[in-house]
Scaffold this motif. Sequence first.
Motif, PDB file in Angstrom:
ATOM      1  N   GLU A  68      23.066   4.195   7.186  1.00 32.83           N
ATOM      2  CA  GLU A  68      21.707   3.470   7.824  1.00 32.83           C
ATOM      3  C   GLU A  68      20.690   4.449   7.969  1.00 32.83           C
ATOM      4  OE1 GLU A  68      20.226   1.345  11.815  1.00 32.83           O
ATOM      5  OE2 GLU A  68      22.368   1.161  11.424  1.00 32.83           O
ATOM      6  N   GLY A  69      21.162   5.475   8.759  1.00 29.19           N
ATOM      7  CA  GLY A  69      20.216   6.812   9.043  1.00 29.19           C
ATOM      8  C   GLY A  69      19.601   7.551   7.653  1.00 29.19           C
ATOM      9  N   ALA A  70      20.699   7.567   6.747  1.00 34.39           N
ATOM     10  CA  ALA A  70      20.192   8.260   5.366  1.00 34.39           C
ATOM     11  C   ALA A  70      19.332   7.318   4.658  1.00 34.39           C
ATOM     12  CB  ALA A  70      21.511   8.533   4.733  1.00 34.39           C
ATOM     13  N   ARG A  71      19.360   6.013   4.611  1.00 35.10           N
ATOM     14  CA  ARG A  71      18.677   5.201   4.098  1.00 35.10           C
ATOM     15  C   ARG A  71      17.008   5.071   4.725  1.00 35.10           C
ATOM     16  NH1 ARG A  71      22.845   0.973   4.131  1.00 35.10           N
ATOM     17  NH2 ARG A  71      23.672   0.579   1.936  1.00 35.10           N
ATOM     18  N   SER A  72      17.393   5.111   5.945  1.00 35.40           N
ATOM     19  CA  SER A  72      15.942   5.251   6.761  1.00 35.40           C
ATOM     20  C   SER A  72      14.941   6.316   6.577  1.00 35.40           C
ATOM     21  CB  SER A  72      16.270   4.835   8.261  1.00 35.40           C
ATOM     22  OG  SER A  72      15.012   4.933   8.872  1.00 35.40           O
ATOM     23  N   ALA A  73      15.784   7.548   6.439  1.00 32.67           N
ATOM     24  CA  ALA A  73      14.949   8.614   6.275  1.00 32.67           C
ATOM     25  C   ALA A  73      14.297   8.753   4.779  1.00 32.67           C
ATOM     26  CB  ALA A  73      15.918   9.905   6.452  1.00 32.67           C
ATOM     27  N   LEU A  74      14.889   8.059   3.788  1.00 32.09           N
ATOM     28  CA  LEU A  74      14.450   8.041   2.420  1.00 32.09           C
ATOM     29  C   LEU A  74      13.380   7.047   2.355  1.00 32.09           C
ATOM     30  CD1 LEU A  74      17.808   8.420   0.442  1.00 32.09           C
ATOM     31  CD2 LEU A  74      15.727  10.002   0.380  1.00 32.09           C
ATOM     32  N   ALA A  75      13.527   6.073   3.070  1.00 32.33           N
ATOM     33  CA  ALA A  75      12.636   4.909   2.883  1.00 32.33           C
ATOM     34  C   ALA A  75      11.226   5.585   3.808  1.00 32.33           C
ATOM     35  CB  ALA A  75      13.098   3.847   3.854  1.00 32.33           C
ATOM     36  N   ASP A  76      11.245   6.387   4.576  1.00 28.14           N
ATOM     37  CA  ASP A  76      10.076   7.101   5.178  1.00 28.14           C
ATOM     38  C   ASP A  76       9.239   7.725   4.151  1.00 28.14           C
ATOM     39  OD1 ASP A  76      10.792   5.948   7.643  1.00 28.14           O
ATOM     40  OD2 ASP A  76      11.546   7.855   8.579  1.00 28.14           O
ATOM     41  N   VAL A  77       9.822   8.326   2.975  1.00 33.24           N
ATOM     42  CA  VAL A  77       9.076   9.065   2.087  1.00 33.24           C
ATOM     43  C   VAL A  77       8.789   8.212   0.849  1.00 33.24           C
ATOM     44  CG1 VAL A  77       9.560  11.129   3.138  1.00 33.24           C
ATOM     45  CG2 VAL A  77      10.983  10.395   1.478  1.00 33.24           C
ATOM     46  N   GLY A  78       9.296   6.918   0.920  1.00 31.50           N
ATOM     47  CA  GLY A  78       9.327   5.899  -0.325  1.00 31.50           C
ATOM     48  C   GLY A  78      10.138   6.280  -1.569  1.00 31.50           C
ATOM     49  N   LEU A  79      11.514   6.787  -0.965  1.00 32.27           N
ATOM     50  CA  LEU A  79      12.633   6.986  -1.797  1.00 32.27           C
ATOM     51  C   LEU A  79      13.705   6.236  -1.475  1.00 32.27           C
ATOM     52  CD1 LEU A  79      12.519  10.757  -1.989  1.00 32.27           C
ATOM     53  CD2 LEU A  79      11.640   9.316  -3.898  1.00 32.27           C
ATOM     54  N   ALA A  80      14.622   6.111  -2.140  1.00 32.06           N
ATOM     55  CA  ALA A  80      15.900   5.429  -2.050  1.00 32.06           C
ATOM     56  C   ALA A  80      17.243   6.221  -2.620  1.00 32.06           C
ATOM     57  CB  ALA A  80      16.080   4.055  -2.730  1.00 32.06           C
TER      58      ALA A  80
END
Length: 342
Positions: free
Chosen positions: A206-218
């Motif tokens: 969950e944390g990994a997804r969230s950090a990537l989502a913050d910069v528009g990545l997945a």
Amino acid sequence: MAQATDPSRSQPATLSDVARLAGVSIATASKALNGRSQVRAETRQRVIDAAERLSFRPNQLARGLLAGRTGTVGLLTSDLEGRFSIPILMGAEDAFGAGEVAVFLCDARGDAIREQHHVRALLGRRVDGLIVVGSRTDPRPSLGRELPVPVVYAYAPSEDPADLSIVPDSVGAGRIAVDHLLACGRRRIAHITGDPGYLAAQERAEGARSALADVGLALVGEPRFGAWSEGWGRAATAMLLDQHADVDAVLCGSDQIARGVMEVLRERGHRVPEDVAVMGFDNWQILTSASRPPLTSVDMNLEQVGRAAARALFSAIAGARLSGVETLPCRVVIRGSTAPLS
């Protein structure tokens, strides 16, 4: 007459000396040193400072009788051989040692009946409080609200929100791991992790997804859940490369998994970290330092969890009312398996 602060005095300092230096009565000095709630914070600190200046060491039996306490606590674990419980116990014992508290250590071996037996035995010894250490971060049953002493739960939180639990921030750990990989210029990040039945595995993802989502990545593909083993790391990496050969980083749910990941990357001709950066979790030194290159890993600061649990128990014993779940930050330990893209 010699001053109370005279370091050359031949006799050990007494409570009377401490009270005189702090400008309080002997009764107030005793209450301050024993954590009684009737003493104002500034007065308590003045007494503590005076005691330190005089190297005053109160008689332990007398102090216990005055405070109505035994100076002992119980540490109850479910997995004394575990990778995670031992650092927590070490941190707690360090904090207890600083407070001159004796510790009774019991291992319930994951057995609820054995755990209840140990609780009864510890209460029979009149311990002042209990720390209950879990073997994983999933919530566990509470020991109940009727115990005569305060209880703090460490690593595995209690299911009862009225209890106090100290746990590592697994979601935050996933975030800081991805943040590190992003700082290294990585954008094609995959996640290979362990048993999906473990809350820690889900929260790190969950944390990994969230950090990537913050910069528009997945993530590259979905998180790959499996066993906490090198074997799973090898199998999952083979499948990953077959589907996504352009991956430039792999975040692993454990250091064991990461070792398997690096092995297959080398076999497939991918250099670590030049082509693919690899990160582990748990910062298990026997694995991270023996890896080639040495493995960057997320350290859950488990000794700090133990120390925080011990400090919280001290506060609860002194009368503080504490409840809820307190999460402590993790940290990234950078080694050779991650580096900025050239």
